[in-house]
Design an enzyme around this catalytic site. Structure first.
Site, mmCIF file in Angstrom:
data_model
loop_
_atom_site.group_PDB
_atom_site.id
_atom_site.type_symbol
_atom_site.label_atom_id
_atom_site.label_comp_id
_atom_site.label_asym_id
_atom_site.label_seq_id
_atom_site.Cartn_x
_atom_site.Cartn_y
_atom_site.Cartn_z
ATOM 1 N N ASP A 67 8.358 34.750 19.241
ATOM 2 C CA ASP A 67 8.227 36.068 18.629
ATOM 3 C C ASP A 67 8.497 36.061 17.133
ATOM 4 O OD1 ASP A 67 10.889 35.468 19.037
ATOM 5 O OD2 ASP A 67 11.264 37.079 20.445
ATOM 6 N N ASP A 136 19.766 43.667 27.113
ATOM 7 C CA ASP A 136 18.993 44.596 27.954
ATOM 8 C C ASP A 136 18.046 43.840 28.886
ATOM 9 O OD1 ASP A 136 17.114 43.648 26.185
ATOM 10 O OD2 ASP A 136 16.465 45.612 25.452
ATOM 11 N N HIS A 138 15.882 41.468 27.910
ATOM 12 C CA HIS A 138 14.608 41.031 27.327
ATOM 13 C C HIS A 138 14.516 39.515 27.221
ATOM 14 C CE1 HIS A 138 16.518 41.557 23.098
ATOM 15 N NE2 HIS A 138 16.333 40.256 23.266
ATOM 16 N N GLU A 143 10.647 43.953 26.026
ATOM 17 C CA GLU A 143 11.723 44.910 26.276
ATOM 18 C C GLU A 143 11.520 45.619 27.622
ATOM 19 O OE1 GLU A 143 14.252 44.851 24.533
ATOM 20 O OE2 GLU A 143 13.954 45.129 22.392
HETATM 21 C C1 F6R Z 1 14.372 35.261 20.118
HETATM 22 C C2 F6R Z 1 14.204 35.827 21.447
HETATM 23 C C3 F6R Z 1 15.190 36.758 22.031
HETATM 24 C C4 F6R Z 1 16.603 36.156 22.096
HETATM 25 C C5 F6R Z 1 17.572 37.162 22.683
HETATM 26 C C6 F6R Z 1 18.991 36.618 22.718
HETATM 27 O O1 F6R Z 1 13.267 34.442 19.796
HETATM 28 O O2 F6R Z 1 13.217 35.554 22.030
HETATM 29 O O3 F6R Z 1 14.781 37.082 23.334
HETATM 30 O O4 F6R Z 1 16.574 34.997 22.859
HETATM 31 O O5 F6R Z 1 17.564 38.333 21.919
HETATM 32 O O6 F6R Z 1 19.433 36.472 21.410
HETATM 33 P P1 F6R Z 1 20.787 35.725 21.068
HETATM 34 O O7 F6R Z 1 20.581 34.281 21.411
HETATM 35 O O8 F6R Z 1 20.954 35.902 19.582
HETATM 36 O O9 F6R Z 1 21.854 36.363 21.880
#
Ligand code: F6R
Length: 236
Positions: A67, A136, A138, A143
């Site tokens: 992403d 959440d 994701h 989302e």
């Molecule tokens: C980032 C991504 C997100 C993160 C998620 C957890 O490329 O795909 O899904 O993996 O937001 O983020 P952290 O590791 O910062 O807790």
């Protein structure tokens, strides 16, 4: 599903790096699906060390990231392209031409999504997809919603995601409100999936995703349907 509980973040990072390294050793021209955020930073540090010591050669690897924030280009130090360069690509012998991150500055994000999916298809799909999980539920920036979206697509970020990610920005107002993310099709078609999560605050959503109902309201729950899922969790 392989569910590996480890003692701390260092252990998690070493094991995740070993799994990715073994993929590259077994198939030097593989396609790695990569993630950003704080979870994979240690994994990328370990992979960089393995490359420096000559244990892993990334010269034939192609990578596709999950992403990117809308409106941030690779020169912006909050962009995911910048993150990947600094945390991994600049430290290993991968050919930067073979590293792909969705373009959050594309004039037409729908077209960008279609081209990204076509690119992944033309590469023969993803051999191993590394994932973190949001509070959440994701994965990528898929989302919670009423349906799973298959294709790479533009998304409105959930307020809880904006809040969680504000720790990387000067203020919450600076966090982009939209992003482009790989959809569930490319993620679920990856031959292997490696989900890493650390911290007590991730445990509840991880349990919900891995053992609760499969629902787009908990996007990571779809991973229960993947035939080759490995999860590594550390409390610390
Ligand atoms: C980032 C991504 C997100 C993160 C998620 C957890 O490329 O795909 O899904 O993996 O937001 O983020 P952290 O590791 O910062 O807790």
């Amino acid at each position: 599903m392989n569910y590996i509980i480890v003692k701390d973040y260092d252990d998690l990072s070493r094991k995740a790096a070993n799994i990715i390294a073994s993929q590259v050793i077994l198939k030097p021209g593989c396609v790695l699906g990569l993630a950003t955020g704080s979870s994979p930073v240690g994994t990328y540090t370990k992979l960089s060390e393995m490359c420096a010591s000559g244990d892993v050669d990334f010269s034939k690897v192609t990578s596709v990231n999950l992403d990117e924030y809308e409106g941030l280009d690779g020169t912006n130090d909050q962009s995911y392209r910048y993150f990947m360069d600094k945390n991994l690509f600049d430290k290993i012998n991968i050919d930067k031409k073979n590293t792909y991150v969705p373009n959050g500055c594309a004039a037409d994000l729908k077209k960008e999504g279609e081209e990204y999916d076509a690119l992944i298809k033309s590469l023969g799909g993803i051999d191993i997809q590394l994932l973190g999980i949001g509070l959440d539920g994701h994965i990528g920036f898929n989302e919670p919603d009423e349906f799973f979206t298959k294709e790479t697509h533009a998304v409105e970020l959930d307020p809880s995601t904006i809040e969680a990610n504000s720790r990387f920005f000067a203020s919450i107002d600076d966090v982009p409100k939209r992003a482009i993310t790989m959809g569930m099709m490319s993620i679920m078609q990856a031959k292997k999936i490696l989900l890493i999560a650390n911290g007590k605050n991730k445990k509840e959503i991880l349990d919900k995703a891995l053992t609760g109902p499969i629902t787009p309201m908990v996007p990571a729950s779809i991973l229960q349907l993947h035939p080759d899922l490995t999860v590594i969790y550390s409390e610390n």
